[in-house]
Design an enzyme around this catalytic site. Structure first.
Site, PDB file in Angstrom:
ATOM      1  N   CYS A 104      21.487-106.394 -72.475  1.00  0.00           N
ATOM      2  CA  CYS A 104      20.836-107.736 -72.077  1.00  0.00           C
ATOM      3  C   CYS A 104      19.694-107.935 -73.267  1.00  0.00           C
ATOM      4  CB  CYS A 104      20.494-107.771 -70.781  1.00  0.00           C
ATOM      5  SG  CYS A 104      19.381-109.162 -70.395  1.00  0.00           S
ATOM      6  N   GLU A 105      19.729-109.009 -73.667  1.00  0.00           N
ATOM      7  CA  GLU A 105      18.707-109.181 -74.906  1.00  0.00           C
ATOM      8  C   GLU A 105      17.330-109.348 -74.386  1.00  0.00           C
ATOM      9  OE1 GLU A 105      19.044-113.723 -76.081  1.00  0.00           O
ATOM     10  OE2 GLU A 105      20.403-112.386 -76.800  1.00  0.00           O
ATOM     11  N   HIS A 106      17.050-109.689 -73.146  1.00  0.00           N
ATOM     12  CA  HIS A 106      15.871-109.844 -72.469  1.00  0.00           C
ATOM     13  C   HIS A 106      15.103-108.495 -72.367  1.00  0.00           C
ATOM     14  CE1 HIS A 106      17.637-113.674 -70.996  1.00  0.00           C
ATOM     15  NE2 HIS A 106      17.487-114.089 -72.245  1.00  0.00           N
ATOM     16  N   HIS A 107      15.613-107.554 -72.066  1.00  0.00           N
ATOM     17  CA  HIS A 107      15.034-106.235 -71.618  1.00  0.00           C
ATOM     18  C   HIS A 107      15.578-105.031 -72.320  1.00  0.00           C
ATOM     19  CE1 HIS A 107      14.140-108.875 -68.071  1.00  0.00           C
ATOM     20  NE2 HIS A 107      12.905-108.295 -68.343  1.00  0.00           N
ATOM     21  N   GLN A 146      25.090-112.668 -70.624  1.00  0.00           N
ATOM     22  CA  GLN A 146      26.531-112.723 -70.180  1.00  0.00           C
ATOM     23  C   GLN A 146      27.088-114.180 -70.401  1.00  0.00           C
ATOM     24  OE1 GLN A 146      27.145-110.870 -66.364  1.00  0.00           O
ATOM     25  NE2 GLN A 146      29.042-112.193 -65.891  1.00  0.00           N
ATOM     26  N   HIS A 174      23.985-105.901 -63.785  1.00  0.00           N
ATOM     27  CA  HIS A 174      22.905-105.967 -64.651  1.00  0.00           C
ATOM     28  C   HIS A 174      21.686-105.084 -64.322  1.00  0.00           C
ATOM     29  CE1 HIS A 174      23.968-109.742 -66.997  1.00  0.00           C
ATOM     30  NE2 HIS A 174      24.985-109.699 -65.953  1.00  0.00           N
ATOM     31  N   CYS A 176      18.736-104.669 -65.637  1.00  0.00           N
ATOM     32  CA  CYS A 176      17.657-105.336 -65.519  1.00  0.00           C
ATOM     33  C   CYS A 176      17.469-105.884 -64.068  1.00  0.00           C
ATOM     34  CB  CYS A 176      17.541-106.290 -66.313  1.00  0.00           C
ATOM     35  SG  CYS A 176      18.625-107.835 -66.438  1.00  0.00           S
TER      36      CYS A 176
END
Length: 213
Positions: A104-107, A146, A174, A176
């Site tokens: 996941c590119e956020h975390h 995703q 996920h 996260c």
């Protein structure tokens, strides 16, 4: 209807399903020195000692790992789909339960699960079943969300194979959501992207979704 499931373990003659060495980018494509420096700084920032025995090689290990898990950034899925065949088949081709791992590119925490890929050929033009798994692998091995990954797989198949219809479903957990934040392990996210007849005809789409499940 063709339904192929990826094996849990590779056997003789199944290396094409695996991430072979030719999938990895050239070393010059990834700045491993910068990754090592960054990981050292993170360890120091959280109060660890990067020089202690258990951590002294961690920056190098992480640099090599990132080269592998972000290898899809340096590959073009179009190259995979240049292999085409003409066969006497004009109904849907379904490859289900293709395992994938992404970040996941956020975390920068993993999300992982399975992809189901369906297309209905036009004019008998098909590609190899393993190529569908390769496309999933290329888009998974990069910083992702995703929803975008689902659309990217559907779009490239629609553009390159020009099928009557395409449908892609991803089911993933996920980390996260599982190990931080809301902390709900076991929850799964399902995303669907449909093109062509699978988008315009609800009855056809519903038939494919039943086959997937």
């Amino acid at each position: 209807m063709t339904n192929a499931k990826l094996p849990n373990k590779l056997g003789a003659g199944e290396s094409e399903w695996n991430l072979s060495e030719d999938f990895l980018p050239a070393p010059a494509a990834v700045d491993q020195d910068k990754i090592r420096q960054a990981i050292t700084m993170i360890l120091e920032a959280v109060g660890e000692n990067p020089e202690r025995e258990g951590l002294v090689d961690t920056p190098d290990r992480v640099a090599r790992m990132y080269t592998e898990i972000f290898a899809g950034m340096h590959r073009d899925a179009r190259d995979v789909l240049t292999i085409r065949f003409h066969v006497d088949h004009d109904e849907a081709v379904l490859v289900k339960d293709i395992p994938f791992y992404s970040l996941c590119e956020h975390h920068l925490l993993p999300f992982f699960g399975v992809a189901h890929v369906v297309y209905q050929p036009k004019g008998g033009v098909v590609t190899g079943l393993s190529k569908l798994a390769r496309v999933v692998e290329i888009y998974a091995r990069r910083p992702q969300v995703q929803e975008r990954m689902t659309n990217q797989i559907a779009d490239i198949l629609d553009e390159e194979l020009d099928p009557v219809g395409t449908l892609v479903m991803l089911e993933a957990e996920h980390l996260c959501m599982s190990m931080r934040g809301i902390q709900k392990p076991g929850s799964r996210t399902v995303t669907v992207a449909s093109r062509g007849i699978f988008k315009s005809r609800a009855d056809v789409r519903d038939q494919i979704l039943r086959l997937i499940h």
